[in-house]
Design a protein around this motif. Structure first.
Motif, mmCIF file in Angstrom:
data_model
loop_
_atom_site.group_PDB
_atom_site.id
_atom_site.type_symbol
_atom_site.label_atom_id
_atom_site.label_comp_id
_atom_site.label_asym_id
_atom_site.label_seq_id
_atom_site.Cartn_x
_atom_site.Cartn_y
_atom_site.Cartn_z
ATOM 1 N N GLN A 85 -20.194 -8.630 4.620
ATOM 2 C CA GLN A 85 -20.741 -8.209 3.339
ATOM 3 C C GLN A 85 -21.365 -9.402 2.633
ATOM 4 O OE1 GLN A 85 -17.748 -6.174 1.047
ATOM 5 N NE2 GLN A 85 -18.394 -4.200 1.854
ATOM 6 N N ARG A 86 -22.531 -9.164 2.037
ATOM 7 C CA ARG A 86 -23.247 -10.249 1.353
ATOM 8 C C ARG A 86 -23.769 -9.727 0.031
ATOM 9 N NH1 ARG A 86 -25.590 -14.765 3.515
ATOM 10 N NH2 ARG A 86 -25.477 -13.940 5.611
ATOM 11 N N SER A 87 -23.533 -10.461 -1.031
ATOM 12 C CA SER A 87 -24.029 -10.060 -2.347
ATOM 13 C C SER A 87 -25.523 -10.349 -2.453
ATOM 14 C CB SER A 87 -23.276 -10.819 -3.451
ATOM 15 O OG SER A 87 -21.919 -10.473 -3.448
ATOM 16 N N LYS A 88 -26.226 -9.420 -3.091
ATOM 17 C CA LYS A 88 -27.670 -9.557 -3.270
ATOM 18 C C LYS A 88 -28.048 -9.053 -4.659
ATOM 19 C CE LYS A 88 -32.025 -7.479 -1.758
ATOM 20 N NZ LYS A 88 -32.614 -6.424 -0.902
ATOM 21 N N VAL A 89 -28.884 -9.803 -5.332
ATOM 22 C CA VAL A 89 -29.429 -9.386 -6.623
ATOM 23 C C VAL A 89 -30.949 -9.335 -6.486
ATOM 24 C CG1 VAL A 89 -29.727 -9.996 -9.047
ATOM 25 C CG2 VAL A 89 -27.518 -10.388 -7.929
ATOM 26 N N LYS A 90 -31.534 -8.210 -6.871
ATOM 27 C CA LYS A 90 -32.989 -8.049 -6.786
ATOM 28 C C LYS A 90 -33.561 -7.873 -8.187
ATOM 29 C CE LYS A 90 -36.610 -5.429 -4.398
ATOM 30 N NZ LYS A 90 -36.879 -4.352 -3.407
ATOM 31 N N LEU A 91 -34.546 -8.703 -8.515
ATOM 32 C CA LEU A 91 -35.181 -8.670 -9.823
ATOM 33 C C LEU A 91 -36.692 -8.584 -9.640
ATOM 34 C CD1 LEU A 91 -33.202 -11.661 -11.382
ATOM 35 C CD2 LEU A 91 -32.636 -9.243 -11.593
ATOM 36 N N LYS A 92 -37.371 -8.023 -10.630
ATOM 37 C CA LYS A 92 -38.827 -7.976 -10.585
ATOM 38 C C LYS A 92 -39.374 -8.203 -11.967
ATOM 39 C CE LYS A 92 -42.788 -5.471 -8.745
ATOM 40 N NZ LYS A 92 -43.259 -4.301 -7.962
ATOM 41 N N ARG A 93 -40.388 -9.074 -12.045
ATOM 42 C CA ARG A 93 -40.979 -9.413 -13.340
ATOM 43 C C ARG A 93 -42.396 -9.919 -13.117
ATOM 44 N NH1 ARG A 93 -39.685 -8.018 -18.555
ATOM 45 N NH2 ARG A 93 -40.224 -9.674 -20.024
ATOM 46 N N LYS A 94 -43.333 -9.375 -13.892
ATOM 47 C CA LYS A 94 -44.726 -9.838 -13.842
ATOM 48 C C LYS A 94 -45.273 -9.860 -12.412
ATOM 49 C CE LYS A 94 -44.849 -12.579 -18.082
ATOM 50 N NZ LYS A 94 -45.148 -13.896 -18.690
ATOM 51 N N ASP A 95 -45.113 -8.758 -11.684
ATOM 52 C CA ASP A 95 -45.638 -8.591 -10.322
ATOM 53 C C ASP A 95 -45.034 -9.559 -9.308
ATOM 54 O OD1 ASP A 95 -47.352 -6.536 -11.195
ATOM 55 O OD2 ASP A 95 -48.855 -8.006 -11.822
ATOM 56 N N HIS B 230 -18.999 -12.166 -10.621
ATOM 57 C CA HIS B 230 -19.206 -10.725 -10.443
ATOM 58 C C HIS B 230 -20.438 -10.460 -9.585
ATOM 59 C CE1 HIS B 230 -19.689 -6.479 -11.303
ATOM 60 N NE2 HIS B 230 -20.884 -6.725 -11.783
ATOM 61 N N LEU B 231 -21.510 -11.223 -9.792
ATOM 62 C CA LEU B 231 -22.762 -10.988 -9.079
ATOM 63 C C LEU B 231 -22.734 -11.531 -7.653
ATOM 64 C CD1 LEU B 231 -25.349 -11.875 -11.872
ATOM 65 C CD2 LEU B 231 -24.808 -9.587 -11.006
ATOM 66 N N PHE B 232 -22.120 -12.707 -7.459
ATOM 67 C CA PHE B 232 -22.266 -13.410 -6.179
ATOM 68 C C PHE B 232 -20.964 -13.675 -5.434
ATOM 69 C CE2 PHE B 232 -26.060 -14.895 -8.639
ATOM 70 C CZ PHE B 232 -27.018 -14.318 -7.824
ATOM 71 N N GLY B 233 -19.825 -13.242 -5.975
ATOM 72 C CA GLY B 233 -18.566 -13.527 -5.310
ATOM 73 C C GLY B 233 -17.984 -14.858 -5.766
ATOM 74 N N ASP B 234 -16.945 -15.300 -5.074
ATOM 75 C CA ASP B 234 -16.253 -16.530 -5.465
ATOM 76 C C ASP B 234 -17.159 -17.750 -5.363
ATOM 77 O OD1 ASP B 234 -13.944 -15.117 -5.923
ATOM 78 O OD2 ASP B 234 -13.085 -15.536 -3.945
ATOM 79 N N GLY C 233 -31.469 -14.889 -19.164
ATOM 80 C CA GLY C 233 -31.474 -13.675 -19.966
ATOM 81 C C GLY C 233 -30.850 -12.507 -19.219
ATOM 82 N N TYR C 234 -31.095 -12.452 -17.902
ATOM 83 C CA TYR C 234 -30.478 -11.409 -17.083
ATOM 84 C C TYR C 234 -28.956 -11.543 -17.100
ATOM 85 C CZ TYR C 234 -29.029 -8.854 -12.904
ATOM 86 O OH TYR C 234 -28.388 -8.010 -12.031
ATOM 87 N N LEU C 235 -28.443 -12.768 -17.016
ATOM 88 C CA LEU C 235 -26.999 -12.983 -17.071
ATOM 89 C C LEU C 235 -26.435 -12.519 -18.412
ATOM 90 C CD1 LEU C 235 -26.594 -16.531 -15.440
ATOM 91 C CD2 LEU C 235 -26.213 -14.299 -14.374
ATOM 92 N N GLU C 236 -27.141 -12.824 -19.492
ATOM 93 C CA GLU C 236 -26.687 -12.383 -20.815
ATOM 94 C C GLU C 236 -26.624 -10.860 -20.893
ATOM 95 O OE1 GLU C 236 -28.273 -16.008 -23.688
ATOM 96 O OE2 GLU C 236 -29.613 -14.308 -23.271
ATOM 97 N N GLY C 237 -27.662 -10.203 -20.412
ATOM 98 C CA GLY C 237 -27.690 -8.755 -20.448
ATOM 99 C C GLY C 237 -26.631 -8.136 -19.551
ATOM 100 N N CYS C 238 -26.457 -8.748 -18.377
ATOM 101 C CA CYS C 238 -25.449 -8.265 -17.436
ATOM 102 C C CYS C 238 -24.056 -8.351 -18.051
ATOM 103 C CB CYS C 238 -25.517 -9.088 -16.146
ATOM 104 S SG CYS C 238 -24.282 -8.645 -14.912
#
Length: 242
Positions: free
Chosen positions: A10-20, A75-79, A161-166
């Motif tokens: 298992q591998r943690s993954k975060v996908k974001l998109k901004r300004k194309d 929480h996002l990426f594990g230990d 900002g993403y961390l703050e919102g998360c």
């Protein structure tokens, strides 16, 4: 968007998109990070950007302290990785950044870590061909066509900002146990106690040591100590049947 991708492990993954631009952040283990680092070029940090960014954050009511940052990143990426300078820092999250934009698809390493009480992101351009002729220890300016200095600085602001919102939107980030972590170089303690995330910088070594003793006296341990104890317990409890 947080995903758990099932590969060999298992591998943690975060996908974001901004300004194309699409950003995929894949968590790496220490061995993977070291291997990829051998074939990557370090990008210079922009310390003036960090100075202005954190000065502007002083008035931000959603600003995260170190305890909140640590819990959110976990929480996002594990230990956290163990590959840290535990005198100046407390966590490190090595990730592979897959950057997709009109100009192409590019691979970068990012080390997300704290140093002397401040969050930093260090970038490395992964070379997909042989590294012969490249010195992988020399700091380099960003590659402007694929990931410019302006784009890197924008990504750092956007990710923060993403961390703050998360953190604000996910109440499940509340730890199951109280904890604290320590930054000896700056006499900083942070953690979770009595349903409160705290961060405190002490003006003297005696105050700092007294605060550690006080936390330990009520049964709160540093996460580092807990991990060591767990490792020792696991090793010594193994039973081998011949």
């Amino acid at each position: 968007m947080l995903q758990i991708v099932r590969q060999i492990k298992q591998r943690s993954k975060v996908k974001l998109k901004r300004k194309d631009i699409t950003y995929e952040l894949w968590r790496l283990d220490d061995a993977e990070f070291r291997k990829l680092r051998q074939k990557s070029l370090p990008i210079k940090d922009d310390y003036m950007f960090y100075m202005h960014f954190y000065l502007s954050e002083r008035e931000n009511k959603n600003k995260l302290n170190l305890a909140e940052l640590y819990v959110c990143l976990t929480h996002l990426f594990g230990d956290s990785s163990d590959w840290i300078d535990d005198w100046k820092g407390t966590f490190s999250f090595p990730v592979l950044l897959v950057l997709e934009k009109a100009q192409g698809r590019f691979f970068y390493l990012i080390n997300i870590y704290d140093d002397r009480g401040t969050l930093y992101l260090s970038f490395y351009r992964v070379l997909e061909a042989e590294v012969e002729g490249y010195d992988t220890q020399i700091l380099r300016e960003p590659f402007e066509i694929e990931f410019s200095r302006q784009e890197i600085n924008y990504f750092i602001s956007y990710f923060y900002g993403y961390l703050e919102g998360c953190f604000q939107s996910r109440r499940l980030l509340i730890p199951s146990e109280q904890f604290f972590k320590k930054i000896g170089s700056e006499s900083i303690l942070y953690g979770y106690k009595d349903e409160h995330y705290f961060e405190e910088k002490y003006q003297s070594q005696s105050e700092y040591l007294a605060a550690i003793e006080s936390l330990e006296s009520i049964g709160i341990s540093s996460i580092t100590s807990q991990n060591i104890n767990n490792i020792l317990q696991t090793i010594t409890s193994e039973i081998i049947d011949n």
